[in-house]
Design a protein around this motif. Structure first.
Motif, PDB file in Angstrom:
ATOM      1  N   GLN A 202      70.397  -3.277  99.935  1.00  0.00           N
ATOM      2  CA  GLN A 202      69.559  -4.289  99.290  1.00  0.00           C
ATOM      3  C   GLN A 202      70.450  -5.021  98.283  1.00  0.00           C
ATOM      4  O   GLN A 202      70.560  -4.617  97.119  1.00  0.00           O
ATOM      5  CB  GLN A 202      68.373  -3.614  98.567  1.00  0.00           C
ATOM      6  N   PRO A 203      71.129  -6.090  98.722  1.00  0.00           N
ATOM      7  CA  PRO A 203      72.010  -6.793  97.789  1.00  0.00           C
ATOM      8  C   PRO A 203      71.218  -7.329  96.593  1.00  0.00           C
ATOM      9  O   PRO A 203      70.034  -7.665  96.715  1.00  0.00           O
ATOM     10  CB  PRO A 203      72.566  -7.955  98.623  1.00  0.00           C
ATOM     11  N   GLY A 204      71.871  -7.408  95.450  1.00  0.00           N
ATOM     12  CA  GLY A 204      71.224  -7.931  94.246  1.00  0.00           C
ATOM     13  C   GLY A 204      71.064  -6.839  93.197  1.00  0.00           C
ATOM     14  O   GLY A 204      71.220  -5.642  93.466  1.00  0.00           O
ATOM     15  N   GLU A 205      70.720  -7.321  92.010  1.00  0.00           N
ATOM     16  CA  GLU A 205      70.667  -6.428  90.850  1.00  0.00           C
ATOM     17  C   GLU A 205      69.604  -5.334  91.008  1.00  0.00           C
ATOM     18  O   GLU A 205      69.836  -4.173  90.634  1.00  0.00           O
ATOM     19  CB  GLU A 205      70.361  -7.297  89.627  1.00  0.00           C
ATOM     20  N   ALA A 206      68.441  -5.707  91.575  1.00  0.00           N
ATOM     21  CA  ALA A 206      67.376  -4.702  91.731  1.00  0.00           C
ATOM     22  C   ALA A 206      67.824  -3.633  92.727  1.00  0.00           C
ATOM     23  O   ALA A 206      67.545  -2.431  92.547  1.00  0.00           O
ATOM     24  CB  ALA A 206      66.082  -5.364  92.202  1.00  0.00           C
ATOM     25  N   GLY A 207      68.530  -4.058  93.783  1.00  0.00           N
ATOM     26  CA  GLY A 207      69.043  -3.103  94.773  1.00  0.00           C
ATOM     27  C   GLY A 207      70.056  -2.162  94.143  1.00  0.00           C
ATOM     28  O   GLY A 207      70.085  -0.960  94.449  1.00  0.00           O
ATOM     29  N   ALA A 208      70.892  -2.702  93.260  1.00  0.00           N
ATOM     30  CA  ALA A 208      71.894  -1.874  92.584  1.00  0.00           C
ATOM     31  C   ALA A 208      71.201  -0.828  91.715  1.00  0.00           C
ATOM     32  O   ALA A 208      71.568   0.356  91.714  1.00  0.00           O
ATOM     33  CB  ALA A 208      72.808  -2.756  91.731  1.00  0.00           C
ATOM     34  N   ALA A 209      70.175  -1.276  90.981  1.00  0.00           N
ATOM     35  CA  ALA A 209      69.460  -0.354  90.085  1.00  0.00           C
ATOM     36  C   ALA A 209      68.764   0.737  90.899  1.00  0.00           C
ATOM     37  O   ALA A 209      68.775   1.926  90.524  1.00  0.00           O
ATOM     38  CB  ALA A 209      68.448  -1.131  89.250  1.00  0.00           C
ATOM     39  N   ALA A 210      68.171   0.343  92.034  1.00  0.00           N
ATOM     40  CA  ALA A 210      67.467   1.325  92.869  1.00  0.00           C
ATOM     41  C   ALA A 210      68.464   2.339  93.433  1.00  0.00           C
ATOM     42  O   ALA A 210      68.200   3.547  93.476  1.00  0.00           O
ATOM     43  CB  ALA A 210      66.731   0.616  94.007  1.00  0.00           C
ATOM     44  N   ARG A 211      69.632   1.851  93.862  1.00  0.00           N
ATOM     45  CA  ARG A 211      70.657   2.738  94.424  1.00  0.00           C
ATOM     46  C   ARG A 211      71.124   3.728  93.349  1.00  0.00           C
ATOM     47  O   ARG A 211      71.282   4.912  93.599  1.00  0.00           O
ATOM     48  CB  ARG A 211      71.806   1.859  94.923  1.00  0.00           C
ATOM     49  N   LEU A 212      71.292   3.222  92.132  1.00  0.00           N
ATOM     50  CA  LEU A 212      71.738   4.106  91.046  1.00  0.00           C
ATOM     51  C   LEU A 212      70.675   5.163  90.747  1.00  0.00           C
ATOM     52  O   LEU A 212      70.979   6.349  90.582  1.00  0.00           O
ATOM     53  CB  LEU A 212      72.048   3.281  89.782  1.00  0.00           C
ATOM     54  N   THR A 213      69.410   4.732  90.694  1.00  0.00           N
ATOM     55  CA  THR A 213      68.336   5.682  90.402  1.00  0.00           C
ATOM     56  C   THR A 213      68.322   6.803  91.434  1.00  0.00           C
ATOM     57  O   THR A 213      68.232   7.988  91.093  1.00  0.00           O
ATOM     58  CB  THR A 213      66.966   4.953  90.398  1.00  0.00           C
ATOM     59  N   GLY A 214      68.454   6.425  92.704  1.00  0.00           N
ATOM     60  CA  GLY A 214      68.456   7.430  93.772  1.00  0.00           C
ATOM     61  C   GLY A 214      69.634   8.382  93.631  1.00  0.00           C
ATOM     62  O   GLY A 214      69.499   9.592  93.813  1.00  0.00           O
ATOM     63  N   PHE A 215      70.787   7.828  93.271  1.00  0.00           N
ATOM     64  CA  PHE A 215      71.991   8.661  93.152  1.00  0.00           C
ATOM     65  C   PHE A 215      71.850   9.643  91.988  1.00  0.00           C
ATOM     66  O   PHE A 215      72.187  10.828  92.102  1.00  0.00           O
ATOM     67  CB  PHE A 215      73.201   7.746  92.949  1.00  0.00           C
ATOM     68  N   LEU A 216      71.317   9.148  90.873  1.00  0.00           N
ATOM     69  CA  LEU A 216      71.188  10.012  89.691  1.00  0.00           C
ATOM     70  C   LEU A 216      70.105  11.077  89.895  1.00  0.00           C
ATOM     71  O   LEU A 216      70.144  12.144  89.275  1.00  0.00           O
ATOM     72  CB  LEU A 216      70.876   9.181  88.443  1.00  0.00           C
ATOM     73  N   ALA A 217      69.151  10.768  90.775  1.00  0.00           N
ATOM     74  CA  ALA A 217      68.058  11.719  90.990  1.00  0.00           C
ATOM     75  C   ALA A 217      68.484  12.894  91.880  1.00  0.00           C
ATOM     76  O   ALA A 217      67.774  13.887  91.970  1.00  0.00           O
ATOM     77  CB  ALA A 217      66.870  11.005  91.645  1.00  0.00           C
ATOM     78  N   GLY A 218      69.625  12.775  92.561  1.00  0.00           N
ATOM     79  CA  GLY A 218      70.000  13.850  93.479  1.00  0.00           C
ATOM     80  C   GLY A 218      71.495  14.047  93.605  1.00  0.00           C
ATOM     81  O   GLY A 218      72.081  14.934  92.975  1.00  0.00           O
ATOM     82  N   PRO A 219      72.130  13.180  94.417  1.00  0.00           N
ATOM     83  CA  PRO A 219      73.528  13.439  94.811  1.00  0.00           C
ATOM     84  C   PRO A 219      74.498  13.640  93.648  1.00  0.00           C
ATOM     85  O   PRO A 219      75.470  14.385  93.803  1.00  0.00           O
ATOM     86  CB  PRO A 219      73.893  12.184  95.608  1.00  0.00           C
ATOM     87  N   ILE A 220      74.250  13.033  92.486  1.00  0.00           N
ATOM     88  CA  ILE A 220      75.238  13.145  91.400  1.00  0.00           C
ATOM     89  C   ILE A 220      75.525  14.609  91.052  1.00  0.00           C
ATOM     90  O   ILE A 220      76.660  14.979  90.745  1.00  0.00           O
ATOM     91  CB  ILE A 220      74.782  12.371  90.132  1.00  0.00           C
ATOM     92  N   ALA A 221      74.491  15.448  91.135  1.00  0.00           N
ATOM     93  CA  ALA A 221      74.655  16.840  90.706  1.00  0.00           C
ATOM     94  C   ALA A 221      75.692  17.571  91.563  1.00  0.00           C
ATOM     95  O   ALA A 221      76.407  18.443  91.070  1.00  0.00           O
ATOM     96  CB  ALA A 221      73.304  17.556  90.784  1.00  0.00           C
TER      97      ALA A 221
END
Ligand SMILES: Cc1cc2nc3c(=O)[nH]c(=O)nc-3n(C[C@H](O)[C@H](O)[C@H](O)COP(=O)(O)OP(=O)(O)OC[C@H]3O[C@@H](n4cnc5c(N)ncnc54)[C@H](O)[C@@H]3O)c2cc1C
Length: 480
Positions: A202-221
């Protein structure tokens, strides 16, 4: 009334933490984007990046219009258009985020001169990097040439400043000029090659924020352990968002620090280090590009200019199409074609096969990536290809040659990744998945696989290719 200013968007397609936007927003402003392929020469965005840019501009345009300052789109020579536009609207200042590509630096220099001759100013803000490469040097006063001391020294400067807020209202010009419609920039590919990209991005700022939220909610750990496993979504997938500036590196830095809180100074033992150290690889690439503008074209180690490459279009073509007969490599090239992205581990394996076993010039591989990656980035792509080829400043030694079979078995042991992108191999047992040419005939039959028909035999004998690469390297003499 305050004079209006021009806000020139380039690779900072966001409203959050955008210093150029905040500076311009002190008064009335005209936001503009110029598609200037001519200035970029061979480094104009490639096909996949243009697909991304189209959608990112749509998102940015909507966000700006909603705040009262619609985005003005132009196509042509920014060198002429920007000074002309500044004059037309009576702007004393043109605000933009600094770019690091050699062609863009040269263009900014000329635009700054043209504006200054007319009593106007180009004001460039630090936005795409954590630290200006021009202001960061080793103890000797020279630029860094090796990643580890660079990363440690940068981390030791402490966390970057906190991100700036997103403006909620902007003072657009009362009568903004009419720009081009987005469609007339002609950014979308003619063939429907990129049709599948939208399922992944999802190109764009909202897509970036959504991707970050998903990453921080799981894979980052589990990032440190999973980042090398291409079969799982273990990395952030933020690279195209970072390239187009839909998220600033310092916003990302602070978000990761907050998600993995830990007192004390950041360093290799910190929980956030595995991820932040990758962000520092990005930073190091920009450092290299700034200090070595020839990075995209010429080897940083001069003796590699004499390397006996053996260009063969048929080999390059087989690699590009994911038809090398080496499953992990083919899976990577097909992932790239289908999604516009390739997992980092597989980028390394695929690049290594091309430049070492196949002896094709790294610039040919870099050019293919440039055209097909949604995250194509002149700094990261050039530095990474040089690193793999062994001719970069802090490169893997040339004689360290990845074996794609062993790499596949180590990082994709059950074959999830290969099965996803090379479906003709899907029914092979894991034992043979990364070396189908060694499988007994009965195993191939049971998997419904006719080697040489459904899937190619390897285009190179790995032992011979390795020996050839080492012999080619030996012609350069003893390593410095
Ligand atoms: C041959 C080759 C070509 C590459 N070309 C590009 C390119 O054109 N654009 C690009 O952004 N990256 C490139 N990379 C680096 C890396 O593969 C990608 O940044 C990474 O795969 C992006 O996925 P991610 O966002 O999930 O990364 P994550 O693992 O989530 O990392 C977070 C961020 O750190 C940065 N990063 C991670 N690894 C590297 C690295 N080795 N070098 C520089 N920055 C890094 C990226 O901005 C990335 O988004 C290349 C690597 C290789 C081996």
């Amino acid at each position: 009334m305050t004079a209006p200013s021009l806000l020139w968007f380039r690779q900072d397609l966001r409203l959050a933490d955008n210093p150029a936007l905040m500076a311009a927003a002190a008064g009335p402003l005209l936001p503009v984007f110029v598609l200037d392929d001519q200035a970029a020469g061979g480094w104009a965005p490639g096909g996949a990046a243009r697909w991304w840019l189209h959608h990112s501009l749509a998102a940015l345009g909507a966000a700006l219009a909603a705040r009262g300052a619609p985005l003005f789109l132009l196509r042509g020579r920014a060198e002429i258009l920007i000074p002309g536009l500044a004059q037309a609207i009576g702007a004393k200042e043109v605000f933009a985020s600094r770019l690091y590509e050699p062609w863009a630096r040269e263009r900014d220099r000329r635009i700054a001169e043209a504006l200054a001759a007319d009593g106007r100013q180009l004001r460039l803000a630090t936005s795409a990097v954590l630290m200006e490469p021009a202001r960061f040097a080793a103890g000797s006063g020279k630029p860094y040439a090796v990643y580890t001391p660079f990363a440690r020294a940068l981390a030791a400067t402490g966390d970057p400043p906190s991100p700036l807020p997103t403006p909620t209202v902007l003072a657009g010009l009362p009568q903004p000029p009419d720009g081009l419609a987005l469609a007339t920039l002609d950014l979308l590919p003619r063939r429907d090659w990129a049709a599948g990209f939208a399922a992944h991005w999802q190109p764009g700022e909202a897509g970036a924020a959504a991707r970050l939220t998903g990453f921080l909610a799981g894979p980052i750990a589990a990032y440190g352990a999973a980042r090398n496993t291409p079969g799982v979504a273990g990395t952030s997938g933020l690279s195209p968002h970072l390239h187009w500036g839909e998220m600033s590196p310092r916003s990302l830095w602070h978000a990761v620090r907050a998600a993995l809180p830990q007192p004390g100074v950041l360093g290799p033992q910190s929980r956030a280090w595995p991820f932040l150290s990758e962000l520092l690889w990005r930073e190091f690439s920009y450092h290299l590009l700034w200090h070595h503008p020839s990075l995209p074209d010429a080897p940083l180690r001069p003796r590699f200019a004499e390397f006996p490459w053996a260009p063969k279009p048929a080999l390059l073509r087989a690699w590009q199409r994911g038809r090398t007969g080496l499953p992990i490599v083919d899976a990577g090239l097909r992932e790239l074609w289908q999604t516009g992205w390739m997992h980092n581990r597989v980028r390394m394996i695929a690049a290594s096969l091309l430049v070492k076993h196949l002896l094709q010039p790294w610039q040919d591989g870099a050019a293919w990536f440039w055209d097909t990656l949604v995250d194509a980035d002149l700094a990261a792509n050039s530095a990474s290809w040089q690193w793999v080829a062994g001719c970069g400043s802090d490169a893997a030694p040339y004689f360290r040659i990845f074996n794609p079979v062993l790499q596949g078995e180590k990082f994709d042991p059950a074959g999830d990744y290969v099965r996803r992108y090379v479906p003709e191999l899907a029914r092979l047992p894991a034992k043979w998945l990364h070396r189908p040419w060694e499988a007994p005939a009965a195993v191939l039959d049971a998997a419904g696989l006719r080697l040489g028909l459904d899937y190619p035999r390897p285009i190179v004998d790995l032992a011979e290719g390795r020996a050839r690469a080492l012999a080619a390297f030996a012609t350069l003499g003893t390593p410095a």
